[in-house]
Design an enzyme around this catalytic site. Structure first.
Site, PDB file in Angstrom:
ATOM      1  N   HIS A  18       0.827  -1.205   0.000  1.00 20.11           N
ATOM      2  CA  HIS A  18       0.000   0.000   0.000  1.00 20.11           C
ATOM      3  C   HIS A  18       0.867   1.262   0.000  1.00 20.11           C
ATOM      4  O   HIS A  18       0.681   2.164  -0.835  1.00 20.11           O
ATOM      5  CB  HIS A  18      -0.913  -0.020   1.234  1.00 20.11           C
ATOM      6  CG  HIS A  18      -1.840   1.152   1.326  1.00 20.11           C
ATOM      7  ND1 HIS A  18      -3.128   1.116   0.853  1.00 20.11           N
ATOM      8  CD2 HIS A  18      -1.669   2.400   1.846  1.00 20.11           C
ATOM      9  CE1 HIS A  18      -3.708   2.281   1.073  1.00 20.11           C
ATOM     10  NE2 HIS A  18      -2.843   3.082   1.671  1.00 20.11           N
ATOM     11  N   GLU A  19       1.810   1.313   0.913  1.00 17.85           N
ATOM     12  CA  GLU A  19       2.643   2.512   1.040  1.00 17.85           C
ATOM     13  C   GLU A  19       3.574   2.703  -0.160  1.00 17.85           C
ATOM     14  O   GLU A  19       3.883   3.829  -0.531  1.00 17.85           O
ATOM     15  CB  GLU A  19       3.463   2.446   2.337  1.00 17.85           C
ATOM     16  CG  GLU A  19       2.638   2.480   3.612  1.00 17.85           C
ATOM     17  CD  GLU A  19       1.818   3.755   3.751  1.00 17.85           C
ATOM     18  OE1 GLU A  19       2.191   4.778   3.140  1.00 17.85           O
ATOM     19  OE2 GLU A  19       0.792   3.718   4.455  1.00 17.85           O
ATOM     20  N   HIS A  22       1.862   4.833  -2.743  1.00 17.98           N
ATOM     21  CA  HIS A  22       1.951   6.266  -2.451  1.00 17.98           C
ATOM     22  C   HIS A  22       3.357   6.785  -2.765  1.00 17.98           C
ATOM     23  O   HIS A  22       3.523   7.855  -3.364  1.00 17.98           O
ATOM     24  CB  HIS A  22       1.635   6.520  -0.974  1.00 17.98           C
ATOM     25  CG  HIS A  22       0.217   6.248  -0.597  1.00 17.98           C
ATOM     26  ND1 HIS A  22      -0.860   6.725  -1.314  1.00 17.98           N
ATOM     27  CD2 HIS A  22      -0.326   5.548   0.445  1.00 17.98           C
ATOM     28  CE1 HIS A  22      -1.984   6.332  -0.746  1.00 17.98           C
ATOM     29  NE2 HIS A  22      -1.695   5.619   0.318  1.00 17.98           N
TER      30      HIS A  22
END
Length: 422
Positions: A18-19, A22
Site C-alpha cells: 500500500h505505502e 503512495h
C-alpha cells in the site's frame, strides 16, 4: 509462534504494498518523500538515496511514507532548539543536527530562534551560546535535518511539498495505495490458482467425491455430468447443489452422463446443518478447471468476487442491516490467520489476497483520515478552485481519525467477545 510470524508477514506485506504505491507516484509527481519506513517504532537502520531516507524500524508491522508537506510531516524547528550547523562550500547550511546521538565535529553549536525551511530557506539564532548577536544563515534547498532519534531527512521546501503538486497528481498519489493493494490481490489470486492446481468451476460436473458419502455409495464418479435432478434440467454446479440441498433424507432421482452414456441413479442426500439450517448433501465437490487460462483469469474473478462481498457489507452499513460481526480488527484477523494457516500455503495465499482487497476498499471509504477522504478533499479543492485552509482540513481529518479509533475499539472489543464466547 508460527501464526504470529505468518500474521506479521501478511500484515507487513499488505501495508508495504500500500505505502509503496503512495511512494512511487509521489516521486513521479515531484513530491519529496522524506522517509520510507519498513516497520514502526525505534529506528534500527537508515540510509539515504535521491532525497529519501529509507529506514528499517524495530516493530515489524507495516511501514509508512512521509511526504513533504503532508499532515503528519513537520518542516519547522521549534525556537530554542539546540543544534549543530554544518555548511556547504557556499557557506549555506547543509545539515542541521538536532540529535544528541550523532556528534558533528565539523559544525558550529547553534541555538535556533527562528527558521523558514519552506519559502525563504534560512535559520536564525545564536552561535556558541552568544546571545549578544543574532546570526542569520541561508539554508541549502536540499539541506537535511538530523532529528532527535538520529534519523537524517531532507528539509521540505514548498516547491517539493504535496500541496504544490497539481490536483490530478495528488489524486493519483492518494489513490495509488489502494490501487497497489488491488493489483497485488489479483497477482496473489493468480498465484493461489497455480499453487492449488486449478480453480473451482461452476460447470454441472462432479469434482472430488467424499469417501463413504451418498454419492460414493451410488457409484458416482469424478467427471460425471449431472444433467437432471428429480426431472429438473441442471446447467451448473450451483443449481445442482441448490436442488440437492432441498432433499435431505429424500430418495432423489439423478440423471448423469458418463462418457456419453446416460444413467439414472437413486441417491438419498444426508442431512447436515449449515448456518443453523438443515440441508441435504451427497458428498461431491465442485469441478476444478486446471487450464492456464482459468488460473490466470482467476486473478480477476477472485478479485471481483471478494470485492462484491465487501460492497454488500458496506451496503448493509448504510441501510442499517449491519452487525459488528461482519468486521474484524487485528484480534479477529489474527484468529483468522491461525485458521487459514492450518489449511496450508494455498489457503494463506487466498487469505492474503482477500485482506489486500479489503485494505484497498476500506481505504477508499470517504472518511477524511483515509485515502478516500483525501480524494474527496482533492475533488472539493478542484471545484472551489482554491486550496482548503490547512486548519479546517486538519480539523476534518482529526474528526475522521476519531471515528476510526472509536470503530476500531468497538470492533476489537467485539473480536474478544467472540473469542471468549466460543
Amino acid at each position: 509462534m508460527k501464526t504470529i510470524i505468518i500474521f506479521i508477514i501478511i500484515f507487513g506485506l499488505l501495508v508495504l504494498v500500500h505505502e509503496f504505491g503512495h511512494y512511487y507516484f509521489a516521486r513521479k509527481s515531484g513530491i519529496l518523500v522524506r522517509e520510507f519506513s519498513i516497520g514502526m517504532g525505534p529506528k534500527l537502520f537508515a540510509t539515504r538515496k535521491n532525497g529519501t531516507t529509507y529506514t528499517i524500524r524495530w516493530l515489524p508491522l507495516g511501514g509508512y511514507v512521509r511526504m513533504a508537506g503532508a499532515a503528519d510531516d513537520e518542516a519547522e524547528l521549534d525556537a530554542g532548539t539546540m543544534a549543530t550547523l554544518i555548511f556547504d562550500a557556499n557557506h549555506k547550511v547543509q545539515t542541521i543536527n538536532t540529535s544528541d546521538k550523532i556528534v558533528s565535529t565539523d559544525g558550529i553549536p547553534f541555538q535556533i530562534s527562528k527558521t523558514d525551511l519552506e519559502h525563504e530557506l534560512y535559520v536564525e539564532g545564536y552561535e556558541n551560546g552568544d546571545e549578544s548577536e543574532l546570526k542569520h544563515f541561508a539554508v541549502n534547498h536540499d539541506a537535511t535535518i538530523i532529528e532527535k532519534d538520529g534519523t537524517e531527512v531532507q528539509i521540505a521546501p514548498i516547491d517539493v511539498q504535496f500541496q504544490s503538486a497539481s490536483i490530478p497528481k495528488r489524486m493519483i498519489t492518494n489513490f495509488a495505495g489502494p490501487m497497489n493493494n488491488f493489483i497485488f490481490a489479483i497477482l496473489v489470486f493468480i498465484l493461489f490458482a497455480f499453487v492449488r492446481g486449478g480453480v473451482p468451476s461452476n460447470a454441472n460436473v462432479v469434482g472430488q467425491i467424499v469417501p463413504n458419502s451418498p454419492a460414493a455409495k451410488a457409484n458416482v464418479e469424478t467427471g460425471d455430468i449431472i444433467e437432471k435432478i428429480q426431472g429438473h434440467q441442471v446447467k451448473s454446479f450451483t443449481e445442482a447443489s441448490t436442488l440437492i440441498s432441498k432433499r435431505a433424507n429424500k430418495v432423489t432421482a439423478v440423471m448423469i452422463n458418463r462418457n456419453g452414456h446416460r444413467q439414472n441413479i437413486q441417491i438419498t442426500p444426508k442431512t447436515v446443518t449449515v448456518n443453523k439450517k438443515k440441508v441435504g448433501q451427497i458428498g461431491i465437490g465442485q469441478p476444478v478447471d486446471t487450464s492456464v487460462g482459468a488460473k490466470v483469469s482467476y486473478g480477476w474473478t477472485g478479485f471481483v468476487g471478494i470485492s462484491s462481498q465487501i460492497f454488500q457489507v458496506l451496503g448493509k452499513m448504510l441501510t442499517g442491516h449491519f452487525s459488528l460481526n461482519q468486521l474484524a480488527g487485528p484480534v479477529g484477523i489474527y484468529t483468522m490467520t491461525s485458521q487459514f494457516a492450518a489449511n496450508g500455503f494455498a489457503s494463506i495465499l487466498y487469505f492474503l489476497a482477500y485482506l489486500s482487497v479489503n485494505l484497498g476498499i476500506i481505504n477508499l471509504i470517504p472518511i477524511p483520515a483515509l485515502d478516500g477522504g483525501k480524494l474527496i478533499l482533492n475533488i472539493i479543492e478542484g471545484i472551489r478552485g482554491k486550496p482548503i485552509p490547512q486548519e479546517k482540513e486538519a480539523i476534518v481529518t482529526l474528526i475522521g481519525a476519531g471515528i476510526l479509533v472509536l470503530l476500531m475499539v468497538a470492533v476489537t472489543f467485539n473480536d474478544f467477545q467472540r473469542i471468549f464466547q466460543r
